[in-house]
Write an enzyme that holds these catalytic residues in place. Structure first.
Site, PDB file in Angstrom:
ATOM      1  N   ARG A 183     103.917  47.285  29.474  1.00  0.00           N
ATOM      2  CA  ARG A 183     104.251  47.745  28.118  1.00  0.00           C
ATOM      3  C   ARG A 183     105.565  48.498  28.111  1.00  0.00           C
ATOM      4  O   ARG A 183     106.404  48.310  27.237  1.00  0.00           O
ATOM      5  CB  ARG A 183     103.118  48.623  27.570  1.00  0.00           C
ATOM      6  CG  ARG A 183     102.001  47.874  26.904  1.00  0.00           C
ATOM      7  CD  ARG A 183     101.433  46.744  27.758  1.00  0.00           C
ATOM      8  NE  ARG A 183     100.322  46.065  27.129  1.00  0.00           N
ATOM      9  CZ  ARG A 183      99.046  46.378  27.322  1.00  0.00           C
ATOM     10  NH1 ARG A 183      98.716  47.346  28.171  1.00  0.00           N
ATOM     11  NH2 ARG A 183      98.098  45.698  26.697  1.00  0.00           N
ATOM     12  N   ASP A 212     102.153  41.591  31.346  1.00  0.00           N
ATOM     13  CA  ASP A 212     101.369  41.670  30.103  1.00  0.00           C
ATOM     14  C   ASP A 212     102.101  40.894  29.013  1.00  0.00           C
ATOM     15  O   ASP A 212     103.136  40.273  29.271  1.00  0.00           O
ATOM     16  CB  ASP A 212     101.121  43.143  29.704  1.00  0.00           C
ATOM     17  CG  ASP A 212      99.738  43.301  29.077  1.00  0.00           C
ATOM     18  OD1 ASP A 212      99.463  42.609  28.073  1.00  0.00           O
ATOM     19  OD2 ASP A 212      98.935  44.090  29.588  1.00  0.00           O
ATOM     20  N   HIS A 284      96.582  38.190  27.942  1.00  0.00           N
ATOM     21  CA  HIS A 284      97.668  39.150  28.196  1.00  0.00           C
ATOM     22  C   HIS A 284      98.790  38.484  29.011  1.00  0.00           C
ATOM     23  O   HIS A 284      99.371  39.103  29.900  1.00  0.00           O
ATOM     24  CB  HIS A 284      97.134  40.392  28.927  1.00  0.00           C
ATOM     25  CG  HIS A 284      96.341  41.306  28.033  1.00  0.00           C
ATOM     26  ND1 HIS A 284      96.923  42.108  27.086  1.00  0.00           N
ATOM     27  CD2 HIS A 284      95.004  41.513  27.926  1.00  0.00           C
ATOM     28  CE1 HIS A 284      95.988  42.798  26.444  1.00  0.00           C
ATOM     29  NE2 HIS A 284      94.808  42.450  26.934  1.00  0.00           N
ATOM     30  N   GLU A 347      89.971  40.958  27.768  1.00  0.00           N
ATOM     31  CA  GLU A 347      90.394  40.650  26.397  1.00  0.00           C
ATOM     32  C   GLU A 347      90.983  39.236  26.281  1.00  0.00           C
ATOM     33  O   GLU A 347      92.180  39.064  26.070  1.00  0.00           O
ATOM     34  CB  GLU A 347      91.405  41.705  25.929  1.00  0.00           C
ATOM     35  CG  GLU A 347      90.791  43.098  25.968  1.00  0.00           C
ATOM     36  CD  GLU A 347      91.746  44.219  25.582  1.00  0.00           C
ATOM     37  OE1 GLU A 347      91.287  45.158  24.914  1.00  0.00           O
ATOM     38  OE2 GLU A 347      92.942  44.172  25.941  1.00  0.00           O
ATOM     39  N   TRP A 413      85.397  49.127  32.712  1.00  0.00           N
ATOM     40  CA  TRP A 413      86.253  49.935  31.835  1.00  0.00           C
ATOM     41  C   TRP A 413      85.633  50.181  30.468  1.00  0.00           C
ATOM     42  O   TRP A 413      85.828  51.225  29.858  1.00  0.00           O
ATOM     43  CB  TRP A 413      87.645  49.310  31.703  1.00  0.00           C
ATOM     44  CG  TRP A 413      87.743  48.019  30.948  1.00  0.00           C
ATOM     45  CD1 TRP A 413      87.414  46.778  31.404  1.00  0.00           C
ATOM     46  CD2 TRP A 413      88.212  47.837  29.601  1.00  0.00           C
ATOM     47  NE1 TRP A 413      87.653  45.832  30.451  1.00  0.00           N
ATOM     48  CE2 TRP A 413      88.143  46.449  29.331  1.00  0.00           C
ATOM     49  CE3 TRP A 413      88.691  48.700  28.614  1.00  0.00           C
ATOM     50  CZ2 TRP A 413      88.532  45.915  28.093  1.00  0.00           C
ATOM     51  CZ3 TRP A 413      89.083  48.163  27.403  1.00  0.00           C
ATOM     52  CH2 TRP A 413      89.007  46.795  27.140  1.00  0.00           C
ATOM     53  N   PHE A 439      93.787  57.830  30.819  1.00  0.00           N
ATOM     54  CA  PHE A 439      94.705  58.959  30.691  1.00  0.00           C
ATOM     55  C   PHE A 439      95.799  58.680  29.654  1.00  0.00           C
ATOM     56  O   PHE A 439      96.748  59.446  29.535  1.00  0.00           O
ATOM     57  CB  PHE A 439      95.307  59.321  32.050  1.00  0.00           C
ATOM     58  CG  PHE A 439      94.297  59.762  33.086  1.00  0.00           C
ATOM     59  CD1 PHE A 439      92.977  60.043  32.738  1.00  0.00           C
ATOM     60  CD2 PHE A 439      94.657  59.914  34.421  1.00  0.00           C
ATOM     61  CE1 PHE A 439      92.041  60.451  33.683  1.00  0.00           C
ATOM     62  CE2 PHE A 439      93.739  60.327  35.379  1.00  0.00           C
ATOM     63  CZ  PHE A 439      92.433  60.581  35.010  1.00  0.00           C
ATOM     64  N   THR A 489     100.625  52.244  28.884  1.00  0.00           N
ATOM     65  CA  THR A 489     101.861  52.859  28.400  1.00  0.00           C
ATOM     66  C   THR A 489     102.379  52.318  27.065  1.00  0.00           C
ATOM     67  O   THR A 489     103.582  52.356  26.824  1.00  0.00           O
ATOM     68  CB  THR A 489     102.965  52.740  29.470  1.00  0.00           C
ATOM     69  OG1 THR A 489     103.200  51.342  29.731  1.00  0.00           O
ATOM     70  CG2 THR A 489     102.571  53.439  30.760  1.00  0.00           C
ATOM     71  N   GLU A 490     101.490  51.859  26.201  1.00  0.00           N
ATOM     72  CA  GLU A 490     101.983  51.428  24.884  1.00  0.00           C
ATOM     73  C   GLU A 490     102.819  52.531  24.225  1.00  0.00           C
ATOM     74  O   GLU A 490     103.873  52.263  23.644  1.00  0.00           O
ATOM     75  CB  GLU A 490     100.818  51.089  23.955  1.00  0.00           C
ATOM     76  CG  GLU A 490     100.129  49.774  24.235  1.00  0.00           C
ATOM     77  CD  GLU A 490      98.914  49.922  25.135  1.00  0.00           C
ATOM     78  OE1 GLU A 490      98.859  50.884  25.936  1.00  0.00           O
ATOM     79  OE2 GLU A 490      98.015  49.063  25.048  1.00  0.00           O
TER      80      GLU A 490
END
Ligand code: ACM
Length: 574
Positions: A183, A212, A284, A347, A413, A439, A489-490
């Site tokens: 990201r 991704d 992704h 996803e 997850w 996080f 990290t979007e």
């Protein structure tokens, strides 16, 4: 006087007034994170000075010598003392020595170590190089925080270490931190720093999320467009302006050359960190598809995504795709010695497969009842490819359904439930549930925090995480090989911001995965953290000060970014 100062002074007072030796009474004076398995405190101090020598077996394993040399170099820089390295045969047991030696009986496991500090000697013993490295990390934390400075002089501090005997070993074999560079891209120097920081807290796996929809970050020689096209996007969505979409107009790009990756792998090996590369498939994969549109089930056009979420354009289950993945994974395997290769597989919407004549034909040819079974078949093919190369597959818990090869390891997850299910089925499991391990979630009240993806995960919640669910019997529980903190990290664009999100939550996770379950105590952790943050500050880490524990403190000055109240679905709700 702030609460922090009081805590610290109290701790220092205890340190200087403690006299009788006692087992496990050292939480207050031994400011070590993660908390060692056993601490026996004593009286007095070892003083590191201009005459101290480091004693190492110079015929030992190169890994031990490298760890010793690196540690000595850092100590010389920080203290200004010469700290010469001498061979074990010359100086064994001599006064004013710090010695490192392999001793099979020092611990039951290779990562365990014994650290014995007297007024005249410091001895670190372990059955293996990793244990000696961890002993050195503990010793570093026992020294004043100035030990982290890169230039210092003898007068900077009293370089004292409390008399203590520590016998230590990890609770779990897998102790991980993850970083998403898909990201947002983070440069080589920062990746090294991140690895160095986590290794100081005895983490031994770095899960590197390299590809991704928004970026492909690893050079693959056979497919140059993956980085020529796939590592660049024209812009990034501005904050959370999904609808109507607003972009920031700023191109974003970056990738690691194979040479850089090799350099990082060696850097990590010297810190006993194994890097697990993650190459996402079949979802992704938007950046790969933008580079090689023939990998998709439809014609496109495709571009590297500028926004977040789940992209419906996924890899088509064609022979061309499998040949591509075999080539890519072969190059990846040649770069990373890790036994594990992470293939993502979270996803995966199957709408394109439903619409595609080719995908439907593949489904019929392989007697697969539906697209979800085809997803399982896809993963099994990759799993058997990896196995043929002596590698083990890790995937997110989405891989669990659709028939999974028993050798696959599952990262749980979306809660703990799929991890429980996987462990009962006999799979190894790494616990990394959103509730305790994401996080990228907020760690304080939203109005005081930089924009984040959502959620709420304060430090004490990370600390409260128990990776082994009560519903597992002993045999099933043995499949929980550890846990991991994830930094997606979007909404994280800078190195400083990564550090702000990761620290000190990574320290809480380090204690979860290393220290004995019965020793978990947040007050003890907070007290040790107050001293430990001085080390992180000396290293220039932009950690978040947990204001909730020490109101009014100003150790750090993170500049807050603009806030927005608009929210998107959180991961885990998706
Ligand atoms: C994930 O957070 N999508 C694994």
């Amino acid at each position: 006087m702030s609460a922090f100062t009081i805590a610290f002074l109290t701790a220092s007072f205890i340190a200087s007034s403690c006299s009788s030796p006692s087992v496990n009474a050292g939480h207050d004076i031994v400011h070590v994170i993660p908390l060692p398995a056993s601490i026996k405190t004593g009286t007095g101090q070892f003083i590191l000075n201009a005459e101290t020598v480091l004693v190492v077996d110079l015929t030992s394993d190169a890994a031990i010598q490298m760890a010793a040399f690196a540690w000595a170099e850092a100590v010389r820089n920080a203290t200004g003392f010469p700290l010469p390295i001498v061979d074990f045969s010359d100086h064994q047991g001599g006064d004013n020595t710090i010695s490192l030696s392999i001793e099979d009986k020092a611990s039951d496991v290779p990562e365990g170590y014994r650290l014995a500090v007297t007024k005249t000697t410091i001895q670190i013993t372990s059955p293996a190089a990793n244990g000696l490295y961890y002993g050195l990390q503990t010793l570093r934390q026992l020294l004043p925080a100035q030990i982290e400075q890169t230039r210092g002089s003898p007068g900077d501090a009293l370089w004292s270490v409390p008399v203590v005997e520590i016998n230590d070993q990890p609770r779990f074999t897998y102790r991980g931190m993850h970083l998403d560079v898909g990201r947002h891209f983070f440069g080589v120097e920062f990746i090294k720093r991140y690895i160095d920081l986590i290794s100081r807290y005895k983490m031994n796996y770095f899960h590197w999320h390299l590809t991704d929809d928004q970026g492909w970050r690893i050079e693959i020689k056979k497919y140059p467009l993956l980085t020529e096209i796939g590592s660049r996007r024209k812009e990034t969505i501005l904050e959370k302006n999904f609808s109507p979409y607003v972009g920031d107009g700023i191109p974003h790009e970056g990738f690691y050359t194979q040479e850089e990756i090799r350099e990082i792998v060696v850097y990590a090996e010297m810190r006993f960190v194994t890097i697990i590369p993650e190459i996402e498939m079949p979802g992704h994969s938007g950046a790969a598809i933008a580079a090689y549109p023939e990998l998709a089930c439809t014609e496109g056009p495709f571009e590297v995504s500028t926004t977040w979420g789940v992209n419906e354009d996924i890899l088509c289950p064609s022979e061309q795709t499998f040949a591509f993945l075999a080539d890519v994974l072969s190059e990846v395997i040649s770069l990373f010695p890790s036994q594990y290769i992470h293939i993502g597989a979270d996803e995966v919407p199957v709408i394109r497969w439903q619409e595609s004549a080719l995908a439907q034909q593949v489904m019929r040819d392989n007697f697969l009842q539906d697209e979800s079974k085809m997803r399982g078949w896809f993963i099994r093919r990759i799993e058997s490819f990896l196995r043929s190369r002596n590698k083990k597959l890790i995937g997110w818990d989405d891989i669990l359904h659709g028939g999974l090869a028993p050798e696959a390891t599952v990262m749980s997850w979306r809660g703990m439930e799929r991890g429980i299910e996987a462990a009962k089925m006999g799979h190894d499991v790494i616990m990394t549930p959103t509730k305790y391990a994401y996080f990228d979630y907020y760690q304080g009240e939203q109005k005081g925090e930089p924009l984040a993806i959502g959620g709420f995960l304060p430090l004490d919640s990370v600390y409260a995480f128990e990776p082994v669910p009560a519903e597992l019997n002993a045999e099933e529980a043995a499949h929980i090989i550890g846990a991991q903190g994830n930094v997606w990290t979007e909404y994280i664009k800078t190195n400083d911001h990564v550090e702000y999100m990761a620290f000190p939550r990574a320290l809480a996770m380090a204690e979860v995965v290393w220290s004995p379950k019965k020793s978990r105590d947040f007050d003890s952790f907070s007290l040790r953290l107050s001293a430990n943050l001085k080390h992180l500050r000396a290293l220039g880490v932009n950690f978040r000060l947990p204001h909730e524990i020490w109101p009014g403190d100003t150790l750090t000055g993170f500049i807050q970014t603009a806030q927005t109240k608009v929210d998107t679905p959180r991961r885990g709700d998706l």
